[in-house]
Write a protein that holds these residues in place. Structure first.
Motif, PDB file in Angstrom:
ATOM      1  N   UNK A 271       5.148  -8.201   6.874  1.00  0.00           N
ATOM      2  CA  UNK A 271       4.889  -8.901   8.127  1.00  0.00           C
ATOM      3  C   UNK A 271       4.594  -7.909   9.240  1.00  0.00           C
ATOM      4  N   UNK A 272       3.862  -8.366  10.249  1.00  0.00           N
ATOM      5  CA  UNK A 272       3.540  -7.517  11.393  1.00  0.00           C
ATOM      6  C   UNK A 272       4.807  -6.868  11.925  1.00  0.00           C
ATOM      7  N   UNK A 273       4.726  -5.571  12.139  1.00  0.00           N
ATOM      8  CA  UNK A 273       5.883  -4.828  12.636  1.00  0.00           C
ATOM      9  C   UNK A 273       6.693  -4.169  11.541  1.00  0.00           C
ATOM     10  N   UNK A 274       6.449  -4.566  10.307  1.00  0.00           N
ATOM     11  CA  UNK A 274       7.155  -3.956   9.172  1.00  0.00           C
ATOM     12  C   UNK A 274       6.260  -4.068   7.940  1.00  0.00           C
ATOM     13  N   UNK A 275       5.126  -3.369   7.987  1.00  0.00           N
ATOM     14  CA  UNK A 275       4.149  -3.497   6.913  1.00  0.00           C
ATOM     15  C   UNK A 275       4.058  -2.248   6.062  1.00  0.00           C
ATOM     16  N   UNK A 276       3.570  -2.438   4.855  1.00  0.00           N
ATOM     17  CA  UNK A 276       3.326  -1.342   3.931  1.00  0.00           C
ATOM     18  C   UNK A 276       1.818  -1.322   3.659  1.00  0.00           C
ATOM     19  N   UNK A 277       1.209  -0.188   3.925  1.00  0.00           N
ATOM     20  CA  UNK A 277      -0.219  -0.008   3.678  1.00  0.00           C
ATOM     21  C   UNK A 277      -0.360   0.822   2.411  1.00  0.00           C
ATOM     22  N   UNK A 278      -0.977   0.238   1.391  1.00  0.00           N
ATOM     23  CA  UNK A 278      -1.158   0.909   0.106  1.00  0.00           C
ATOM     24  C   UNK A 278      -2.637   1.220  -0.090  1.00  0.00           C
ATOM     25  N   UNK A 279      -2.951   2.487  -0.298  1.00  0.00           N
ATOM     26  CA  UNK A 279      -4.317   2.928  -0.532  1.00  0.00           C
ATOM     27  C   UNK A 279      -4.355   3.582  -1.906  1.00  0.00           C
ATOM     28  N   UNK A 280      -5.188   3.035  -2.797  1.00  0.00           N
ATOM     29  CA  UNK A 280      -5.288   3.550  -4.158  1.00  0.00           C
ATOM     30  C   UNK A 280      -6.614   4.282  -4.318  1.00  0.00           C
ATOM     31  N   UNK A 281      -6.514   5.576  -4.611  1.00  0.00           N
ATOM     32  CA  UNK A 281      -7.687   6.428  -4.776  1.00  0.00           C
ATOM     33  C   UNK A 281      -7.605   7.071  -6.151  1.00  0.00           C
ATOM     34  N   UNK A 282      -8.745   7.199  -6.804  1.00  0.00           N
ATOM     35  CA  UNK A 282      -8.775   7.850  -8.111  1.00  0.00           C
ATOM     36  C   UNK A 282      -9.906   8.866  -8.109  1.00  0.00           C
ATOM     37  N   UNK A 283      -9.976   9.630  -9.164  1.00  0.00           N
ATOM     38  CA  UNK A 283     -11.024  10.629  -9.291  1.00  0.00           C
ATOM     39  C   UNK A 283     -11.546  10.665 -10.708  1.00  0.00           C
ATOM     40  N   UNK A 284     -12.761  11.138 -10.852  1.00  0.00           N
ATOM     41  CA  UNK A 284     -13.355  11.232 -12.185  1.00  0.00           C
ATOM     42  C   UNK A 284     -12.496  12.093 -13.102  1.00  0.00           C
TER      43      UNK A 284
END
Length: 148
Positions: A31-44
């Protein structure tokens, strides 16, 4: 969600100087004010912890500078785990030679070694024959982990 689109763009910019890296997914949870941002990056050839840290710093600086995330949030940049579904053509190419479990749109399950990736399909080597599956037939695929 507007924030996810902005973060996706920031992540693409953060890896734009590394041709071997690609963005898999961005998720914002909580929820706004207590969020988790997950970014998934991969490589060859995979992605290192140092590369994840560098990307995280770049994205974090932009998020703070432009006040994109309201309130508290946690930013995590990582590679997708083995249990994370394969969604991109480039991920299929990276996993040639590995065993996959493929769920089709019609609910049917297929398994086999990924032997080829074309523009429109993948080819699985089954017990008896090779099987071509069009991307539009595939709901999701996962690398099948073997503990032999």
């Amino acid at each position: 969600m507007k924030e996810e689109q902005v973060i996706r763009q920031l992540a693409e910019e953060a890896i734009s100087d590394k041709n071997s890296l690609f963005l898999v997914d961005v998720k914002v949870k909580g929820n706004t004010g207590n969020q988790k941002v997950l970014v998934f990056v991969d490589g060859d050839d995979g992605i290192s912890i140092d590369e994840c840290s560098s990307i995280s710093r770049k994205i974090g600086a932009e998020l703070e500078e432009n006040d994109i995330m309201p309130g508290k949030y946690t930013l995590e940049v990582s590679s997708p785990g083995l249990d994370f579904p394969i969604t991109l053509h480039r991920q299929y190419e990276k996993n040639v030679g590995r065993s996959l479990q493929v769920e089709l749109v019609n609910g049917q399950m297929e398994e086999g070694e990924l032997v080829e990736v074309t523009k429109d399909a993948i080819v699985l080597k089954g017990k008896k024959v090779n099987q071509s599956l069009d991307f539009e037939e595939i709901k999701q695929s996962k690398v099948k982990v073997s503990f032999k």
